[in-house]
Structure formats: structure tokens, C-alpha cells
Design a protein around this motif. Structure first.
Motif, PDB file in Angstrom:
ATOM      1  N   ALA A   1     108.557  54.751 122.579  1.00 43.25           N
ATOM      2  CA  ALA A   1     107.350  54.795 121.743  1.00 43.25           C
ATOM      3  C   ALA A   1     106.334  53.743 122.194  1.00 43.25           C
ATOM      4  CB  ALA A   1     107.708  54.621 120.276  1.00 43.25           C
ATOM      5  N   PRO A   2     106.740  52.487 122.405  1.00 42.96           N
ATOM      6  CA  PRO A   2     105.778  51.521 122.935  1.00 42.96           C
ATOM      7  C   PRO A   2     105.253  51.881 124.328  1.00 42.96           C
ATOM      8  CG  PRO A   2     107.631  50.390 121.927  1.00 42.96           C
ATOM      9  CD  PRO A   2     107.996  51.834 121.999  1.00 42.96           C
ATOM     10  N   LEU A   3     106.080  52.536 125.164  1.00 47.99           N
ATOM     11  CA  LEU A   3     105.597  52.999 126.458  1.00 47.99           C
ATOM     12  C   LEU A   3     104.451  54.000 126.277  1.00 47.99           C
ATOM     13  CD1 LEU A   3     108.949  53.526 128.405  1.00 47.99           C
ATOM     14  CD2 LEU A   3     107.081  52.020 129.128  1.00 47.99           C
ATOM     15  N   SER A   4     104.611  54.897 125.321  1.00 51.98           N
ATOM     16  CA  SER A   4     103.575  55.883 125.044  1.00 51.98           C
ATOM     17  C   SER A   4     102.297  55.212 124.558  1.00 51.98           C
ATOM     18  CB  SER A   4     104.088  56.882 124.000  1.00 51.98           C
ATOM     19  OG  SER A   4     103.172  57.928 123.815  1.00 51.98           O
ATOM     20  N   VAL A   5     102.447  54.269 123.657  1.00 53.96           N
ATOM     21  CA  VAL A   5     101.286  53.523 123.154  1.00 53.96           C
ATOM     22  C   VAL A   5     100.622  52.748 124.287  1.00 53.96           C
ATOM     23  CG1 VAL A   5     100.567  51.645 121.629  1.00 53.96           C
ATOM     24  CG2 VAL A   5     102.206  53.356 120.807  1.00 53.96           C
ATOM     25  N   ALA A   6     101.424  52.100 125.119  1.00 53.77           N
ATOM     26  CA  ALA A   6     100.884  51.300 126.223  1.00 53.77           C
ATOM     27  C   ALA A   6     100.112  52.167 127.213  1.00 53.77           C
ATOM     28  CB  ALA A   6     102.012  50.567 126.939  1.00 53.77           C
ATOM     29  N   SER A   7     100.582  53.387 127.448  1.00 48.77           N
ATOM     30  CA  SER A   7      99.874  54.261 128.397  1.00 48.77           C
ATOM     31  C   SER A   7      98.450  54.537 127.916  1.00 48.77           C
ATOM     32  CB  SER A   7     100.649  55.568 128.595  1.00 48.77           C
ATOM     33  OG  SER A   7     100.616  56.368 127.419  1.00 48.77           O
ATOM     34  N   GLY A   8      98.281  54.764 126.615  1.00 44.92           N
ATOM     35  CA  GLY A   8      96.946  54.972 126.073  1.00 44.92           C
ATOM     36  C   GLY A   8      96.080  53.737 126.199  1.00 44.92           C
ATOM     37  N   CYS A   9      96.665  52.573 125.984  1.00 39.13           N
ATOM     38  CA  CYS A   9      95.908  51.324 126.064  1.00 39.13           C
ATOM     39  C   CYS A   9      95.536  50.988 127.509  1.00 39.13           C
ATOM     40  CB  CYS A   9      96.717  50.192 125.445  1.00 39.13           C
ATOM     41  SG  CYS A   9      96.991  50.401 123.671  1.00 39.13           S
ATOM     42  N   ILE A  10      96.433  51.286 128.455  1.00 38.01           N
ATOM     43  CA  ILE A  10      96.118  51.067 129.868  1.00 38.01           C
ATOM     44  C   ILE A  10      94.969  51.985 130.294  1.00 38.01           C
ATOM     45  CG2 ILE A  10      96.997  51.275 132.223  1.00 38.01           C
ATOM     46  CD1 ILE A  10      99.788  50.547 131.060  1.00 38.01           C
ATOM     47  N   GLY A  11      95.027  53.254 129.842  1.00 42.48           N
ATOM     48  CA  GLY A  11      93.934  54.177 130.147  1.00 42.48           C
ATOM     49  C   GLY A  11      92.616  53.705 129.559  1.00 42.48           C
ATOM     50  N   LEU A  12      92.662  53.189 128.341  1.00 45.06           N
ATOM     51  CA  LEU A  12      91.462  52.646 127.709  1.00 45.06           C
ATOM     52  C   LEU A  12      90.885  51.510 128.553  1.00 45.06           C
ATOM     53  CD1 LEU A  12      91.036  51.850 123.938  1.00 45.06           C
ATOM     54  CD2 LEU A  12      90.420  50.149 125.647  1.00 45.06           C
ATOM     55  N   SER A  13      91.752  50.636 129.037  1.00 46.71           N
ATOM     56  CA  SER A  13      91.286  49.492 129.825  1.00 46.71           C
ATOM     57  C   SER A  13      90.697  49.929 131.165  1.00 46.71           C
ATOM     58  CB  SER A  13      92.435  48.509 130.048  1.00 46.71           C
ATOM     59  OG  SER A  13      93.414  49.031 130.928  1.00 46.71           O
ATOM     60  N   GLN A  14      91.188  51.049 131.725  1.00 51.86           N
ATOM     61  CA  GLN A  14      90.628  51.544 132.984  1.00 51.86           C
ATOM     62  C   GLN A  14      89.169  51.951 132.800  1.00 51.86           C
ATOM     63  OE1 GLN A  14      93.032  54.643 134.684  1.00 51.86           O
ATOM     64  NE2 GLN A  14      94.712  53.275 135.219  1.00 51.86           N
ATOM     65  N   TYR A  15      88.858  52.592 131.688  1.00 51.09           N
ATOM     66  CA  TYR A  15      87.476  52.984 131.432  1.00 51.09           C
ATOM     67  C   TYR A  15      86.609  51.783 131.076  1.00 51.09           C
ATOM     68  CZ  TYR A  15      87.971  57.965 132.039  1.00 51.09           C
ATOM     69  OH  TYR A  15      88.156  59.209 132.614  1.00 51.09           O
ATOM     70  N   ALA A  16      87.232  50.745 130.564  1.00 49.91           N
ATOM     71  CA  ALA A  16      86.467  49.522 130.303  1.00 49.91           C
ATOM     72  C   ALA A  16      85.934  48.937 131.598  1.00 49.91           C
ATOM     73  CB  ALA A  16      87.352  48.505 129.576  1.00 49.91           C
ATOM     74  N   THR A  17      86.639  49.158 132.716  1.00 50.65           N
ATOM     75  CA  THR A  17      86.163  48.637 134.003  1.00 50.65           C
ATOM     76  C   THR A  17      84.906  49.366 134.480  1.00 50.65           C
ATOM     77  OG1 THR A  17      87.554  50.153 135.319  1.00 50.65           O
ATOM     78  CG2 THR A  17      88.514  48.026 134.692  1.00 50.65           C
ATOM     79  N   TYR A  18      84.680  50.586 133.978  1.00 51.88           N
ATOM     80  CA  TYR A  18      83.442  51.275 134.314  1.00 51.88           C
ATOM     81  C   TYR A  18      82.261  50.599 133.619  1.00 51.88           C
ATOM     82  CZ  TYR A  18      80.127  55.060 135.179  1.00 51.88           C
ATOM     83  OH  TYR A  18      79.031  55.785 135.595  1.00 51.88           O
ATOM     84  N   LEU A  19      82.477  50.159 132.386  1.00 48.55           N
ATOM     85  CA  LEU A  19      81.422  49.465 131.651  1.00 48.55           C
ATOM     86  C   LEU A  19      81.214  48.049 132.176  1.00 48.55           C
ATOM     87  CD1 LEU A  19      82.368  50.565 128.013  1.00 48.55           C
ATOM     88  CD2 LEU A  19      80.590  51.529 129.479  1.00 48.55           C
TER      89      LEU A  19
END
Length: 482
Positions: free
Chosen positions: A116-134
Motif C-alpha cells: 500500500a505505501p508503495l502504491s502511494v509512493a508511486s503517485g507521489c513520485i509521479g507528482l514530483s516529476q511534474y513539479a520539475t516541469y514547473l
């Protein structure tokens, strides 16, 4: 299991407040999440071209077969905890005396503490990847390296992007502390953001794209070589990750109105709608962005934030950069919505096991507002730890753990339950029985074995099985002496 609804008067308890619309909304928030917005480069690389869409098509069929199993079990056993209740009931026998059910249910909860934390972490890592675009400087200050774990290598990263991922976990936990009944406005806002982003992608692809470009397959794309099947296995693993979440409502079974009817409908509606969205979105993106650039290592921007790059190219140099940033914000909201939904659903499962006396007692505590706060905090803390790993490794570990210690046991279980307890009330019976569970078993076994370096994740799952078994036996021994 003690009925949650039968708690003494005045004690906090779960409320049945979710209707069909709310159930479908939560499922789709969980399913869509950040997956399709970050995994397109991964799935294209797995097969070396747009033929990777075959992975999404077969993944949709696999999700439907698996969803029918969840629908039958969820309608028959609408309790908090989902799979925990299913496994405990299926393998305990009609009289409830067989200890196998209790053991497998504990093992499922134990792996969930990691998956479950792996699943949550995957979403947060993806969120951080798009933060690098900003904020491109975030990526420049991130340190990544490959850590050696035994005979295998695992990607690890630390830096500003990791801090962004961790902040997303903390924000989701904070919001969930308001309790389920106070979160309807938040869920509605996030749902609107998700749907707006999907609609924008589809319209942009239709107006600015060239559909034929999405189907420019490389030479030998469909040659049935060993490499093709290895690539298809990897592509289906990623597609499976993208589709998962249609079962989220079963974890909230104790909070669903008319669960016998609502749960199956929510599962099947979610799968059909999301499958159609995924295929349409992927075609839209590839109609604008040539797949060769997405797969190529030279276009790191497309690999980190493919939807923002898609908008930038589609709308040109004048408007593209600004709209790319708007898209990045919407993807980040969508990713956060998924994290929110995941923590909401998964926190109920250790709670249900603890109330049943089959997991650590602290997880059974309810906050005064009626939600399992200890479970929520533990899963959130573990998710923070997994935010330091690479997205590809997090996804692979998550999918393999779930297949081995949850899905396969349920597929075998639904067949066994039909034979061992034919008299059991089943408000929904899966269609074309027993074909769906058999096809699901075959599909998941293929994903497990037909990949490069598949032994790494299976070895990790094996370690968890051994450790979980030892802990279970120790607990049982202590309880028998008490």
C-alpha cells in the motif's frame, strides 16, 4: 469477525454513507491517478514502439476478469477490509475453524503494510516529476544512483523532488484527518480536475494531432520473437498498475450503502470507463508527440512530464509553455487525488484485521471522528520511506507483491468457495464462471515470469512471506500461552 456496525453505543464506528456515484468516483480517482500520465514512456520503452498499446488492451481484459472476481466477493462479503475479509472467510471453512484462513489473511495484511505505501509512493513520485516541469532546478539538484541489493540493483534518489513527494504524503494524511464525511467537497474538486485534464488531452489530440502517427509501428513490431513476449510482459505489468484501483470500494465495504448492488456496479463501471479513457488518451498523445522522441533518452522532458511536453508541442512556442505548466498543475492535482483515495481505502484494511484480533492491536483504534488514524499514520510513514526509490522499481515491486499475496489467492479462492460453500448467498455471480478467474490467473502468472530480471521482485516477495510467517507463528504462540 466482530461486526463493526454492532459496536457499543457511543463508540466510534464506520458509517454507511457511500452511494454508487461516490463509489465510482473514488474508484476512478484511484485508478486514473498519475499512472497514465507518467507510465506512457515506460510502456513504450518496454516494447520499443506504439505496439505497446497491446499491453493496455490486454491489461483491460485482465482487469475485467479480475474485477468480476472482486465483484462477486465484494457483494457477498461487504465488510471493511476487502481482501482481508475475503481470504479469512474463504480459507477458514464453513465452520470458521480452519487456521489457514487466518494465516493467509494475516499474510495479506503484512504484505499490504509494504505494498500500500508503495502504491502511494508511486503517485507521489509521479507528482514530483511534474513539479520539475514547473521548476526545472528541482531535477538538477536530485542525486540518483543504483544501489546494490544482493545480486540485483535498485534505483535510489534523494533531493528536492524527493521532498516534494514526501510533502504530498503529509498533505494527504492531513486532509484525511478530517474524516470521511467531511471530505466530499475535496473529493468533488479533485474529481473535476481529473476529468478536466482527461477531456483537455482528448480534445487537444483531436484538434492538433495526426492519428496515423500514433500507429507508425517500427519494422517487425509484431514479430513473435522471445523479445516481443518479454516486452509484452513488462508492458502488461505497467498497464496492470495503471488499471488497478477498481477494487478500492471493497476496502470501504463497511461504509457503502446497499453494498450488495453498489460494489459490483462500481467495479465494472470504473473498469469500462477508465479503459476507454486510457486508450483514447494514449492515441491522442502519440498523435502529437512522435513515439521515437518519448522513448529516446535525449528527450528527458518528455519522459518526466510527457503530458506537459504534449501540450507544449501541440500549442506551439507562443502558448505551449504556459499551457504545459497548466497541464503539469492538473497532473499534480490528479496524482494527489490518487494518493488521497489510496490512503483512504488502504487504511481501513489493517484496521479490520486488528479488530478481528489478527493484526497488531494498535491498528484497530478509531479516531473520535470515526477513521482508523493509527493505520493511516503507519501507512503514510512507510510511503515516505519508499519515496526515495525509482518509479520503475516501485511499480514492479508493488505489482509482484499484490499478484502473489493477494490476487492469485483470491482467484483460487473464488473457485474453492463455489465448491466448498455452494449455499452461501451471492448477490452477484461473476459471468461465464469459471473462465474469468482462470484467465486472470494465466494473465498474472505471465506478468510475473515473462519479464527481464523478474527474479528480483519475486525474491523480495519470498522474503516477505518468510518474515510474515515467522511473525504470525510467534503471535499465535504467544496468544495460545496467554
Amino acid at each position: 469477525m466482530t461486526s463493526i456496525e454492532a459496536r457499543p453505543e457511543g463508540e466510534p464506528h464506520l458509517l454507511r454513507s457511500l452511494n454508487l456515484r461516490g463509489a465510482v468516483t473514488l474508484n476512478m480517482l484511484d485508478m486514473i491517478g498519475v499512472g497514465p500520465f507518467i507510465t506512457l514512456p515506460l510502456i513504450l520503452a518496454a516494447m520499443g514502439g506504439p505496439q505497446a498499446m497491446l499491453g493496455w488492451i490486454l491489461g483491460a481484459g485482465l482487469a475485467l476478469c479480475d474485477g468480476l472476481v472482486w465483484a462477486e466477493l465484494g457483494a457477498a462479503m461487504p465488510e471493511a477490509g476487502g481482501s482481508y475479509a475475503f481470504l479469512r472467510t474463504i480459507y477458514s471453512g464453513a465452520d470458521g475453524t480452519r487456521k489457514l484462513g487466518r494465516f493467509l489473511a494475516f499474510l495479506f495484511i503484512f504484505q499490504l503494510t509494504f505494498s500500500a505505501p508503495l502504491s502511494v509512493a508511486s503517485g507521489c513520485i509521479g507528482l514530483s516529476q511534474y513539479a520539475t516541469y514547473l521548476w526545472p532546478s528541482l531535477a538538477g539538484h536530485t542525486v540518483s544512483h543504483m544501489a546494490q541489493v544482493g545480486a540485483y540493483r535498485v534505483g535510489v534518489a534523494a533531493g528536492p523532488t524527493t521532498l516534494v513527494a514526501i510533502a504530498a504524503v503529509l498533505a494527504a494524511v492531513f486532509l484525511l484527518y478530517r474524516g470521511l464525511t467531511g471530505l466530499r467537497v475535496v473529493a468533488t474538486v479533485m474529481w473535476c480536475a481529473v476529468m478536466a485534464l482527461v477531456a483537455w488531452i482528448l480534445v487537444t489530440g483531436l484538434v492538433f494531432g495526426h492519428v496515423a502517427q500514433a500507429f507508425t509501428f517500427p519494422p517487425g513490431a509484431f514479430a513473435l520473437t522471445p523479445g516481443f513476449f518479454l516486452g509484452l510482459g513488462s508492458a502488461m505489468l505497467i498497464a496492470t498498475y495503471d488499471y488497478w484501483g477498481y477494487y478500492n470500494i471493497t476496502f470501504l465495504g463497511g461504509e457503502v450503502k446497499d453494498a450488495a448492488r453498489t460494489v459490483p456496479r462500481a467495479i465494472l463501471i470504473s473498469i469500462v470507463l477508465v479503459a476507454a479513457m486510457y486508450l483514447a488518451m494514449n492515441i491522442s498523445v502519440l498523435a502529437v508527440l512522435p513515439w521515437q522522441g518519448i522513448v529516446g533518452v535525449h528527450d528527458l522532458g518528455a519522459r518526466r512530464a510527457v503530458i506537459s511536453t504534449f501540450m507544449e508541442v501541440a500549442y506551439g512556442p507562443r502558448m505551449g509553455p504556459a499551457l504545459g505548466k497548466v497541464a503539469a498543475v492538473l497532473v499534480m492535482v490528479t496524482a494527489f487525488a490518487s494518493v488521497f483515495s489510496l490512503l483512504l481505502g488502504y487504511s481501513r484494511i489493517p484496521y479490520a484485521a486488528a479488530r478481528d484480533g489478527n493484526y497488531f492491536r494498535a491498528f484497530g483504534r478509531l479516531h473520535a471522528k470515526g477513521f482508523p488514524h493509527v493505520s493511516l499514520l503507519v501507512l503514510g510513514a512507510a510511503a515516505i520511506c519508499f519515496c526515495f526509490f525509482s518509479l520503475a522499481d516501485v511499480i514492479a515491486a508493488l505489482v509482484v507483491l499484490r499478484i502473489l499475496l493477494q490476487f492469485l489467492m483470491q482467484h483460487v479462492g473464488v473457485i474453492y468457495l463455489r465448491r466448498s460453500r455452494p449455499e452461501m448467498e451471492r448477490p452477484f455471480r461473476l459471468w461465464l464462471y469459471p473462465l474469468p478467474p482462470l484467465l486472470a490467473i494465466a494473465g498474472f502468472v505471465y506478468i510475473l515470469l515473462e519479464r527481464t530480471n523478474f527474479q528480483r521482485e519475486i525474491l523480495g516477495a519470498g522474503v516477505l512471506i518468510v518474515v510474515g510467517t515467522v511473525i504470525y507463528l510467534m503471535r499465535e504462540g504467544m496468544q495460545s500461552r496467554a
